[in-house]
Every structure is written in C-alpha cells, then in structure tokens.
Design an enzyme around this catalytic site. Sequence first.
Site, PDB file in Angstrom:
ATOM      1  CB  THR A  84      -1.184   0.158   1.148  1.00 44.67           C
ATOM      2  OG1 THR A  84      -1.852   1.533   1.282  1.00 44.67           O
ATOM      3  CG2 THR A  84      -0.537  -0.347   2.521  1.00 44.67           C
ATOM      4  CE  LYS A 118      -1.560  -0.076  -3.442  1.00 41.60           C
ATOM      5  NZ  LYS A 118      -3.056   0.817  -3.675  1.00 41.60           N
ATOM      6  N   GLY A 126      -2.493   9.008  -9.053  1.00 39.65           N
ATOM      7  CA  GLY A 126      -2.056   8.177  -8.262  1.00 39.65           C
ATOM      8  C   GLY A 126      -2.309   7.109  -8.199  1.00 39.65           C
ATOM      9  NE  ARG A 169      -3.925  18.445  -5.114  1.00 40.25           N
ATOM     10  CZ  ARG A 169      -3.175  18.212  -3.844  1.00 40.25           C
ATOM     11  NH1 ARG A 169      -4.015  18.914  -3.250  1.00 40.25           N
ATOM     12  NH2 ARG A 169      -2.230  17.375  -3.826  1.00 40.25           N
ATOM     13  CB  THR A 170      -0.255  17.489 -10.522  1.00 39.58           C
ATOM     14  OG1 THR A 170      -0.144  18.060  -9.117  1.00 39.58           O
ATOM     15  CG2 THR A 170       0.978  18.424 -10.787  1.00 39.58           C
ATOM     16  CE  LYS A 220       0.391  12.767  -9.838  1.00 42.56           C
ATOM     17  NZ  LYS A 220       0.404  12.883  -8.242  1.00 42.56           N
ATOM     18  CG  MET A 250     -11.224   4.001  -5.514  1.00 34.66           C
ATOM     19  SD  MET A 250      -9.628   3.400  -5.357  1.00 34.66           S
ATOM     20  CE  MET A 250      -9.625   4.004  -7.500  1.00 34.66           C
TER      21      MET A 250
END
Length: 272
Positions: free
Chosen positions: A62, A66, A129, A152-153, A156, A214
């Site tokens: 986790t 990862k 992410g 937000r970014t 990415k 999630m």
Amino acid sequence: MSDKYALIGNPVAHSFSPLIHAEFARQTGHDIEYTRLLAPLDGFAAAVEQFRAQGGKGLNVTLPFKLDAYRLATEKSARAEQAQAVNTLKFEAGTVFGDNTDGAGLVRDIEVNLGFPIVAMRVLLMGAGGAARGALPALLEKKPVTVVIANRTVAKARELARRFFHLGCSACGYDELANRQFDLIVNATSASIAGELPPLPPHLFAPRSLAYDMMYGKQPTPFLKFARQQGARTADGSGMLVEQAAESFFVWRGVRPDTAPVIARLRAGEFL
Ligand code: NDP
C-alpha cells in the site's frame, strides 16, 4: 507452520487487511498468517528482502510503495504492466511476481456487487496517483464510451491519459469540468482522507449516475455527501477493499473466497 503474508506500507496501522485475510483463511480452510509490516519510507526493498528471508510467501503493498513494488518485481502480470504499479507480490523460487488487483477489485464491486454495468458509460476518474493507475486499465477494459481523468496536477493526468488515448481516455483539470456530465464518477484521490472535496462543479452527475469513493469509513466522505445532494447513487470503497484482497488471495492461494459475507461484516462495523 502457517504460510506468512503481510501488508507492507507506511502507515499500515489503520488497515483492515489482516482481518479480511483471516476471514478468507477461515472460510477456505487455508493455514495462513497475515500481519502488518511498517517499512521505513527509504527502506522498502530491505524490508521486503527481510520478510522473504524469514519465509514470507507474499505481500500486499500500500501507500507509498506501489511504484517501488513495480520496480522490485522480476515478473509482472499484464495488468500490473498496464498500471505500472503493483499491490500484490508473490515470492517463488528465484522470482518475485508482481500483480495489481486494485482495478479488478474496483470493477467487480461496481459491476457485480452494485449491479452497475460500465459498458457505454461516461466515466470521470478523479486522481492520477497509484489507485487511479490501477483502476484505469480495468475500467477501460469494460468498454465505457469515455474515461476522463481529472487531477489537481493536470500534467500527471495528461501523462496517464496519453498511454490510453487510443481507448478513449482524456485528461483535464477540475476547472474544465463545467457543463459536462458523467454516469460514473470515481474518486481515486486522497482528498477524502483530509476531509476535503475536489473542486467539482454542480450538475456533474447524469440521471441514475453512481458516485464511488475509494475511501471507506463510518461516515460518508465529503465527495459522497456532495454526490447525494446532487441526486447521485453513492458507494464507498469498502467493497473494493474486500474484492482486491480476494483477488490477491486468489493470486497467492489459487482459491477465490466468498466476498459477500466479509463485505457485510465490514459494513456492519464488525472490523472497526
Ligand atoms: P496517491 O498519493 O498515489 O495519489 C493521491 C491523489 O489524490 C493524487 O492524484 C493527488 O493529486 C490527489 N489529491 C490529494 N489531495 C487532493 C485534494 N485535496 N484535492 C484534489 N486531489 C487531491 O494515493 P493513492 O492513489 O494510492 O490513493 C488514493 C485513495 O484511494 C486513498 O484514499 C486510498 O485510501 C484509496 N484506495 C482505496 C483502495 C480500496 O481498496 N478501497 C485501494 C487503493 C487506494 P496530485 O497529483 O495533484 O497530488
């Protein structure tokens, strides 16, 4: 002696995974021991090696490891390669097999447990992410009409979407969501952990849409509260948690546990 497994991360103290795997072991009659393994932020590989040297058979991975697990694995499943992130390690003679069961767990919860088919749906995936990377290939495999990644970014999100552009995937910032509507909106950000809501415009939820966070917990997250106010159906990530665990159990033990009673116990607060 029991076969040893663990969840490795930082932090790990909050995790329900040991209780879930204990349930699976009881249900299937497998003799396993599943513990929590707190690794230093700069000591993932050493902690894995030590666990393996002590006879460990496999690990769940986790936050925030990862990507480290992806790099450490010597053989990988196709879905781990697509996600470029690993949440399941299996140790075999001379090899470390890496898999990613997050996406399969999410999709199974949405389609089987919640009865919401993804085919032909307009999907918004929030976040870029580790969790979003695992979810994206599994969502696309179900043939939605589109998957938009908002982050937000933004760079990415664009980087992630670029790899799946040919499958109808695109990226944007939250400010570009005004006047758009989606049938399935998945919150794969960690905003809920901080009690925050990504800056979503109103009218984002199409009629009969599903809002999926999630994150899981006793109280609805800010995102799920917002979605309810907007008239959407809502679900938290407790089903995904159990489903991705069951998929990892299958990778390790070759047996698929029955998830429904374990999800019911988790939702009833028996593991809290
Ligand atoms: P990462 O740290 O890898 O990614 C976090 C993401 O959240 C990034 O995209 C980040 O954006 C975004 N983010 C963080 N804070 C905010 C905010 N305030 N507003 C908007 N976006 C924000 O975390 P993971 O991807 O590993 O995990 C994400 C969530 O998914 C966690 O809540 C985790 O618990 C949950 N999860 C649940 C699972 C389950 O089985 N139910 C399995 C795996 C994860 P930026 O790029 O701009 O920093």
